[in-house]
Design an enzyme around this catalytic site. Structure first.
Site, mmCIF file in Angstrom:
data_model
loop_
_atom_site.group_PDB
_atom_site.id
_atom_site.type_symbol
_atom_site.label_atom_id
_atom_site.label_comp_id
_atom_site.label_asym_id
_atom_site.label_seq_id
_atom_site.Cartn_x
_atom_site.Cartn_y
_atom_site.Cartn_z
ATOM 1 N N HIS A 232 3.409 3.273 12.591
ATOM 2 C CA HIS A 232 2.606 4.499 13.098
ATOM 3 C C HIS A 232 3.055 5.720 14.305
ATOM 4 O O HIS A 232 2.337 6.111 14.716
ATOM 5 C CB HIS A 232 0.970 3.783 13.758
ATOM 6 C CG HIS A 232 0.758 3.015 12.761
ATOM 7 N ND1 HIS A 232 -1.548 2.617 12.371
ATOM 8 C CD2 HIS A 232 0.572 2.642 11.364
ATOM 9 C CE1 HIS A 232 -1.463 2.786 11.481
ATOM 10 N NE2 HIS A 232 -0.455 2.304 10.671
ATOM 11 N N ASP B 213 4.162 -5.541 4.054
ATOM 12 C CA ASP B 213 3.314 -4.930 4.634
ATOM 13 C C ASP B 213 4.517 -4.814 5.428
ATOM 14 O O ASP B 213 5.361 -5.715 5.424
ATOM 15 C CB ASP B 213 2.524 -4.757 4.626
ATOM 16 C CG ASP B 213 1.884 -3.695 5.476
ATOM 17 O OD1 ASP B 213 2.142 -2.676 5.538
ATOM 18 O OD2 ASP B 213 0.490 -3.360 5.062
ATOM 19 N N HIS C 270 0.792 -1.032 0.169
ATOM 20 C CA HIS C 270 0.219 0.298 0.165
ATOM 21 C C HIS C 270 1.095 1.523 0.160
ATOM 22 O O HIS C 270 2.320 1.700 0.762
ATOM 23 C CB HIS C 270 -0.749 -0.079 0.947
ATOM 24 C CG HIS C 270 -0.648 -0.117 2.978
ATOM 25 N ND1 HIS C 270 -0.510 1.375 3.363
ATOM 26 C CD2 HIS C 270 -0.450 -0.893 3.433
ATOM 27 C CE1 HIS C 270 0.122 1.116 4.748
ATOM 28 N NE2 HIS C 270 -0.044 0.118 4.292
ATOM 29 N N GLU D 163 -5.331 1.657 2.131
ATOM 30 C CA GLU D 163 -5.139 0.738 3.093
ATOM 31 C C GLU D 163 -5.323 1.038 5.197
ATOM 32 O O GLU D 163 -5.646 0.631 5.384
ATOM 33 C CB GLU D 163 -4.095 -0.391 3.420
ATOM 34 C CG GLU D 163 -4.091 -1.309 3.802
ATOM 35 C CD GLU D 163 -2.806 -1.584 4.790
ATOM 36 O OE1 GLU D 163 -3.251 -2.373 5.817
ATOM 37 O OE2 GLU D 163 -2.659 -0.349 5.346
ATOM 38 N N GLU D 164 -5.008 1.904 4.872
ATOM 39 C CA GLU D 164 -4.899 2.241 6.511
ATOM 40 C C GLU D 164 -6.128 2.816 6.899
ATOM 41 O O GLU D 164 -7.010 2.709 8.159
ATOM 42 C CB GLU D 164 -4.023 3.453 6.847
ATOM 43 C CG GLU D 164 -2.865 3.543 6.389
ATOM 44 C CD GLU D 164 -1.524 1.628 7.440
ATOM 45 O OE1 GLU D 164 -2.709 1.909 8.432
ATOM 46 O OE2 GLU D 164 -0.327 2.000 7.478
ATOM 47 N N ASP E 97 6.347 2.680 7.025
ATOM 48 C CA ASP E 97 4.713 1.741 6.598
ATOM 49 C C ASP E 97 3.508 2.582 5.582
ATOM 50 O O ASP E 97 3.365 3.632 6.140
ATOM 51 C CB ASP E 97 3.782 1.707 7.387
ATOM 52 C CG ASP E 97 2.835 0.598 7.830
ATOM 53 O OD1 ASP E 97 1.998 -0.197 6.854
ATOM 54 O OD2 ASP E 97 1.942 1.208 8.822
#
Length: 359
Positions: free
Chosen positions: A323, A236, A63, A213-214, A179
């Site tokens: 994150h 990922d 992603h 995606e998130e 990410d």
């Protein structure tokens, strides 16, 4: 790979606003693949056709979006209120630099915080919600905000820059958006290798750089109906468990190789896929780890349940402080991820004619 990774991470591309990232990726792969399309949601789908039609088709997905924010209000004093795009811990937001994609280019700002001198009048244990916070871009009024090219609805990312850290090898990097720009960089490297090497036997290889995606695996949910792959792998990151924090269990370590996912909250990996991944990793002396972690989900969670179902798995790149604006990955883990994907594809003849009941 570091140069590409640094350029990818430097772009602003929260969920739903991945245009700059997708433009970069499309520019990098055109001429190296037989086809490169952008679907209505914004996913990039590139294909390298089969050199052996008897081999299974494989979808690889990473992603392109990152966690971020969106401007939702301009205050009379020129500060900006914002909403989140993706999952955050509010404790990581205070005093962080951010980058806004404005009308005239990228605008730098910071998420404001109380000076320490005020703490004696505050509850030091209070965790402010992101809805109570604001972004300061140096403007003193809504008019100045507008002159700077900033308005409601624009995307915001963390403002940290990717940097090399560590010993003399300098094989680890820290920054935002790893990410999953790390996964995107890995797919770009794999495309480059297949482009340069003739005579490799493989089925159709589809490379998907997905969006949103998130915020619920949205881009990935529309892939398989058109592509109809035989097998799929999501690439990922996964949070490591190798620091001394109280919740850590030491089961996923930075620099110990990619993780072959067994299960997470979105997917129980297909045993044909995990079995072949582990087999080729052992045969090729590629270090790997097994991953069982219920705290995350990946694009494979959407892919494996769409169309008539796709036998799917995940290769996870270990990442510390996921994150946050200071994610850390090991570049050797990325190199090993490329090797693992490549040998999985080149060994895919072992999947022919097999089903769930053959495991």
């Amino acid at each position: 790979m570091y140069k590409v990774l640094k350029e990818l991470c430097g772009l602003v591309g929260p969920s739903g606003f991945e245009q700059d990232v997708q433009r970069y990726i499309k520019n990098e792969i055109e001429g190296k693949v037989a086809s490169c399309e952008v679907d209505p949601l914004g996913n990039i789908i590139a294909t390298i056709p089969a050199t052996d039609a008897s081999l299974p088709s494989i979808l690889l997905a990473a992603h392109s979006d990152e966690i971020g924010f969106i401007v939702k209000k301009v205050e009379p004093n020129g500060t900006l209120r914002f909403e989140q795009l993706g999952g955050f811990d509010n404790r990581t937001l205070l005093a962080q630099p951010v980058t806004i994609k404005g009308n005239h280019g990228y605008i730098q700002g910071v998420i404001g915080t109380l000076a320490v001198h005020y703490v004696k009048w505050d509850d030091p244990k209070r965790i402010a919600s992101h809805r109570d916070l604001y972004i300061d871009i140096g403007a003193a009024s809504p008019e100045e905000v507008a002159q700077m090219g900033v308005r409601v609805g624009q995307p915001v990312s963390y403002g940290s820059e990717l940097k090399l850290i560590g010993d003399a090898k300098q094989n680890r990097v820290v920054g935002k958006a790893l990410d999953d720009r790390a996964g995107c960089a890995v797919l770009l490297e794999l495309i480059e290798q297949f482009h340069q090497q003739d005579g490799l036997a493989h089925g159709d290889i589809h490379f998907a750089f997905t969006v949103q995606e998130e915020v619920g695996l949205r881009g990935a949910s529309v892939l398989s109906a058109n592509l109809q792959p035989d097998f799929a792998l999501a690439i990922d990151t996964t949070p490591t468990s190798d620091t001394n924090d109280v919740l850590m269990t030491g089961t996923r370590k930075l620099g110990a190789g990619p993780c072959i996912k067994i299960t997470d909250k979105s997917l129980i990996s297909h045993p044909l896929v995990t079995g072949l991944l582990e087999k080729v990793a052992t045969e090729q002396a590629i270090p790997y780890q097994q991953e069982i972690f219920m705290g995350i989900g990946t694009d494979a969670g959407a892919i494996h349940m769409t169309h008539k179902g796709v036998s799917s798995g995940v290769i996870s790149i270990p990442s510390r402080y996921t994150h946050t604006p200071i994610e850390i990955v090991d570049l050797e883990d990325l190199d090993h991820t490329v090797d693992l994907m490549k040998h999985f594809i080149l060994s895919s003849n072992e999947l022919n004619g097999k089903s769930f009941l053959d495991t």
